[in-house]
Design a protein around this motif. Sequence first.
Motif, PDB file in Angstrom:
ATOM      1  N   ILE A 206       0.857  -1.193   0.000  1.00  0.00           N
ATOM      2  CA  ILE A 206       0.000   0.000   0.000  1.00  0.00           C
ATOM      3  C   ILE A 206       0.885   1.233   0.000  1.00  0.00           C
ATOM      4  O   ILE A 206       1.818   1.336   0.806  1.00  0.00           O
ATOM      5  CB  ILE A 206      -0.936   0.018   1.223  1.00  0.00           C
ATOM      6  N   ILE A 207       0.605   2.161  -0.898  1.00  0.00           N
ATOM      7  CA  ILE A 207       1.309   3.440  -0.933  1.00  0.00           C
ATOM      8  C   ILE A 207       0.316   4.534  -0.594  1.00  0.00           C
ATOM      9  O   ILE A 207      -0.707   4.690  -1.274  1.00  0.00           O
ATOM     10  CB  ILE A 207       1.938   3.692  -2.319  1.00  0.00           C
ATOM     11  N   ASN A 208       0.616   5.252   0.488  1.00  0.00           N
ATOM     12  CA  ASN A 208      -0.244   6.342   0.945  1.00  0.00           C
ATOM     13  C   ASN A 208       0.607   7.607   1.041  1.00  0.00           C
ATOM     14  O   ASN A 208       1.325   7.811   2.014  1.00  0.00           O
ATOM     15  CB  ASN A 208      -0.865   5.989   2.295  1.00  0.00           C
ATOM     16  N   LYS A 209       0.583   8.406   0.001  1.00  0.00           N
ATOM     17  CA  LYS A 209       1.417   9.610  -0.093  1.00  0.00           C
ATOM     18  C   LYS A 209       2.881   9.219   0.047  1.00  0.00           C
ATOM     19  O   LYS A 209       3.424   8.557  -0.826  1.00  0.00           O
ATOM     20  CB  LYS A 209       0.983  10.643   0.941  1.00  0.00           C
ATOM     21  N   ASP A 210       3.534   9.582   1.165  1.00  0.00           N
ATOM     22  CA  ASP A 210       4.949   9.251   1.322  1.00  0.00           C
ATOM     23  C   ASP A 210       5.162   8.058   2.243  1.00  0.00           C
ATOM     24  O   ASP A 210       6.254   7.841   2.747  1.00  0.00           O
ATOM     25  CB  ASP A 210       5.721  10.463   1.831  1.00  0.00           C
ATOM     26  N   VAL A 211       4.120   7.241   2.458  1.00  0.00           N
ATOM     27  CA  VAL A 211       4.211   6.045   3.287  1.00  0.00           C
ATOM     28  C   VAL A 211       4.007   4.813   2.411  1.00  0.00           C
ATOM     29  O   VAL A 211       3.038   4.736   1.656  1.00  0.00           O
ATOM     30  CB  VAL A 211       3.164   6.060   4.424  1.00  0.00           C
ATOM     31  N   THR A 212       4.936   3.859   2.512  1.00  0.00           N
ATOM     32  CA  THR A 212       4.831   2.597   1.773  1.00  0.00           C
ATOM     33  C   THR A 212       4.772   1.448   2.761  1.00  0.00           C
ATOM     34  O   THR A 212       5.612   1.346   3.656  1.00  0.00           O
ATOM     35  CB  THR A 212       6.035   2.408   0.836  1.00  0.00           C
ATOM     36  N   LEU A 213       3.763   0.570   2.582  1.00  0.00           N
ATOM     37  CA  LEU A 213       3.547  -0.523   3.523  1.00  0.00           C
ATOM     38  C   LEU A 213       3.455  -1.831   2.751  1.00  0.00           C
ATOM     39  O   LEU A 213       2.677  -1.949   1.811  1.00  0.00           O
ATOM     40  CB  LEU A 213       2.278  -0.275   4.328  1.00  0.00           C
ATOM     41  N   THR A 214       4.252  -2.827   3.159  1.00  0.00           N
ATOM     42  CA  THR A 214       4.205  -4.146   2.535  1.00  0.00           C
ATOM     43  C   THR A 214       3.984  -5.206   3.603  1.00  0.00           C
ATOM     44  O   THR A 214       4.378  -5.042   4.760  1.00  0.00           O
ATOM     45  CB  THR A 214       5.511  -4.458   1.785  1.00  0.00           C
ATOM     46  N   SER A 215       3.357  -6.330   3.197  1.00  0.00           N
ATOM     47  CA  SER A 215       3.125  -7.440   4.123  1.00  0.00           C
ATOM     48  C   SER A 215       2.768  -8.689   3.332  1.00  0.00           C
ATOM     49  O   SER A 215       2.504  -8.636   2.131  1.00  0.00           O
ATOM     50  CB  SER A 215       1.995  -7.102   5.100  1.00  0.00           C
ATOM     51  N   GLN A 216       2.752  -9.827   4.055  1.00  0.00           N
ATOM     52  CA  GLN A 216       2.364 -11.084   3.423  1.00  0.00           C
ATOM     53  C   GLN A 216       0.849 -11.158   3.276  1.00  0.00           C
ATOM     54  O   GLN A 216       0.333 -11.454   2.201  1.00  0.00           O
ATOM     55  CB  GLN A 216       2.868 -12.259   4.267  1.00  0.00           C
ATOM     56  N   ASN A 217       0.127 -10.899   4.359  1.00  0.00           N
ATOM     57  CA  ASN A 217      -1.335 -10.895   4.340  1.00  0.00           C
ATOM     58  C   ASN A 217      -1.848  -9.493   4.619  1.00  0.00           C
ATOM     59  O   ASN A 217      -1.228  -8.737   5.388  1.00  0.00           O
ATOM     60  CB  ASN A 217      -1.914 -11.842   5.391  1.00  0.00           C
ATOM     61  N   GLY A 218      -2.994  -9.146   4.025  1.00  0.00           N
ATOM     62  CA  GLY A 218      -3.555  -7.827   4.271  1.00  0.00           C
ATOM     63  C   GLY A 218      -5.062  -7.818   4.131  1.00  0.00           C
ATOM     64  O   GLY A 218      -5.643  -8.594   3.359  1.00  0.00           O
ATOM     65  N   TYR A 219      -5.703  -6.935   4.907  1.00  0.00           N
ATOM     66  CA  TYR A 219      -7.160  -6.767   4.867  1.00  0.00           C
ATOM     67  C   TYR A 219      -7.440  -5.270   4.830  1.00  0.00           C
ATOM     68  O   TYR A 219      -7.063  -4.549   5.753  1.00  0.00           O
ATOM     69  CB  TYR A 219      -7.821  -7.402   6.100  1.00  0.00           C
ATOM     70  N   TYR A 220      -8.105  -4.829   3.770  1.00  0.00           N
ATOM     71  CA  TYR A 220      -8.348  -3.390   3.625  1.00  0.00           C
ATOM     72  C   TYR A 220      -9.844  -3.105   3.714  1.00  0.00           C
ATOM     73  O   TYR A 220     -10.648  -3.701   2.981  1.00  0.00           O
ATOM     74  CB  TYR A 220      -7.805  -2.876   2.290  1.00  0.00           C
ATOM     75  N   PHE A 221     -10.213  -2.194   4.639  1.00  0.00           N
ATOM     76  CA  PHE A 221     -11.607  -1.817   4.857  1.00  0.00           C
ATOM     77  C   PHE A 221     -11.819  -0.430   4.254  1.00  0.00           C
ATOM     78  O   PHE A 221     -11.434   0.589   4.836  1.00  0.00           O
ATOM     79  CB  PHE A 221     -11.933  -1.811   6.349  1.00  0.00           C
TER      80      PHE A 221
END
Length: 649
Positions: free
Chosen positions: A137-152
Motif C-alpha cells: 500500500i502506498i499512501n502519499k509518502d508512506v509505503t507498507l508491505t506485508s504477506q497478508n492484508g485486509y483493507y476496509f
Amino acid sequence: MQKLRLFFILFLLPMALFAQQRTKIYVDRFERSKIDVKNNVSYLRKPVFRQDNAILTCDSAVFFEKLNIFEAFQNVHINQADTMNIYSDHLTYDGNTKIAHLTNNVRMVDQESTLTTNILDYNMASRIGTYVEGGKIINKDVTLTSQNGYYFANTRDAYFRYNVVVVTPQTTIKSDTLRYNTLTNWTYFYGPTNIKGKDDNLYTENGAYNTKTEYAYFGKKNLYTQGSKSLKGDSLYYDGKAGYGKAVKNILFLDSEDKTLMRGQLGYYYKKDQRTLVTKNAHIGLGTSDSIMVKDKKQPDSLWLGADTLETQMVLRQTLKLIPAPVVLKDNEIGSEKKGSNPSPQKEGKVAPKPKAPILPKDSLTTKAVLNRDSSSKDSLAIKKPAIELKKDTAAILASQKAPPKKDALAVAKNKKILKDTVPINPLDTVRARIIKAYHKVNVFKSNMQAKADSLFYTSADSTLRWYYDPIMWSDGSQQTGDTIYLQMANKKLRSVQVLQKAFAVNVYKDSAKFNQIKGKMMTGFFKDGKLNDMYVDGNAESIYFTRSDDGKAYKEMNQTVSSRIKITFKDGQINRVLLIRDDEGAITPIELVKEEAILTGFIWKPELRPTSKAQIINPKLVPKNVKKAAPALKPKEADATTTPVKKQ
C-alpha cells in the motif's frame, strides 16, 4: 491476537449477512457478442457491467447470466461509487456474494492510497479487500508491505499480518501484526515491532504511531535505543518532531559506554540535547573498577546515587568548568595536577606533641583559644597557579624588520587575509561528556564511601562528584562536613576528596567512646586502595585526637593542636599520626584529667543519616537497621583560666 480475531468476526459477520441480499448483474452495453443459448452463456467484447453502485468493464468477458456470474479478461476495471477503483488482468465476479476475485497486476485505488498485489479478493458489499500472497500500500509518502492484508474501504483501515514493513521519510517500521488507517495516518501495533529512525530504534509489542505527526505511545515491553543508550518503561510516549519523550513506571535508562544506569517511576527524554530526567524514586548507578565479595563471589562495587530528581545529559566538554586533580607539592602544599609534571617528594612536618611535653594541671582542659579558635581568618590555603609566560613585544620585533619588497606586497596582503579568515580547528570543540545533576535529598552509597547532601553535580570529564548545601561524607570511621565537598575518581576508583569552607572531620574508633576531630578552612584527603590514607588541613587548622596504649585497649591522653597546616595519616580507617607543618602549637592532657567531652566549634556527628546499603538508595523509605544514634548535643567547654597551652618549638 485473540482480540484481532474477535474483531474480524464481529465486523465481518454483519457484512456477510448484508452481502446475502442478492441483486442482478446487468449488461449496459458491449461492442459485439456471441451467445450460447443452450448453456445460457454470453461471450462479450468490451462489455460494461453494472450492479448496485458499481460499474465493471474489461476487454472481454464470459457472462453466465443464469448463475449471475461473469469472468473478465484484460484491462479489468471496477469503479464503485466513484470513490474506489480496482484494476487487474483477470477477474471472476460472483454477483450473488458480491465477491470479486482479481489476479495479476492488481491495483486498488481510493482517494488516499493505492494497494498493489497479484491476488485480491474484494467484497463489493462490505467493501473489504483481502490478499494473502503479499501486497503493498502506498499512501502519499508512506509505503507498507506485508504477506497478508485486509483493507476496509469504509473506515480506511488496513490490517496487515506477517513480515509487515512500513517505510516513511523518517522511519522504517517492521512488525508482525499492525493496523494502518490511510485517512488519519495512525499505525497500531499488535505484536513484536521495531520502529527504526536515522540513529535510533524503538521496540514494542503494543502501541500506536502516527506517520504524519510522528507522535507515538507504547504499552508493552518497550525499549528505546540510541547508540549506546537505551530507555525502558511500562508506558512510553514520544513526539518525534519535537524530539520529546515520556516514560511512566519501572523506568530504566542505561548507557553501556560509560556504565551508567538510572531508574525511576517517571521520566522525560529530550533527543536534541540527549537529556534524560527521572523523578519518583529516582536512582542511578555508576560503574567503578572496585569489587567486593558477596557470598564468596566477587561482585562489582558500583556507586549508587538517589535523589528526588535526577538528570543526565551529554554536553560539550568545552562548556564545563572542570575541577583539577589535587596533588601534594613540596613543603606539603596542595596544588593542581598538570600534564607531564611530577610532584615534588613530600616533606614531613613535625609530629604532634608526645607525652614528654609538660603535663597540664589536674582538672583542666585546653584554653578557649585552642578549643574555640575561629576558622574564618584569611590564613587559608591558596592553590598555586602556573605563571603565564608573556609574549615578547611584537611591535618592537616588527619595527626592527625591513618592509617586504613592493612586488610582494599583494601576496603578503593576501596571506594576511587568509590567516585572518581561517578559524583554527580544535578537536575538543566537538568532544562531549556526560553530566549528572541530582537535587533534593541526595544520598550516595558505595561499600567504602557514603554521602548525603541537598544537591549534586557530576561530569565524566573530570570524574568529580560535587556535593552542595550541607553535604556530609562518610568513609570507614570518618565523617567530613563543609560548605562544599568534591570527591574525585581516577580510573573509576576513589582518588581524592576536598572539603571547602568550614571543613570539619570526625573520626571514631570502633568502640565510639571518643571523637577525634579536625577542622580548618579546607581539607584535602587522598585515598589508597579505596581507603582514606592521608589528609591535609589548611587555614586555621585545629585538631583534638586521643592516643591509645600500645595494645589499643585503653586511652592514654588527649592531644590538642593548632597550626596553619596539619597532615593526618590514617591506618585501618583510624587516625595514625598527626603532623604539624607550620606555625604550630599544642597541648596534651592525660586521659584521667579529661572529665568532659572536648569538642571543637562546628562539631557535627550524624551517623543516623548515613546510607547503609544499596537497597536504601533504591527505596529511601527503608529504615536502616543497627544505625548508631547521633551523639548528644555537646557545647564546647572552656578551659580553666589557669591553663596555658604548650608551645612547640
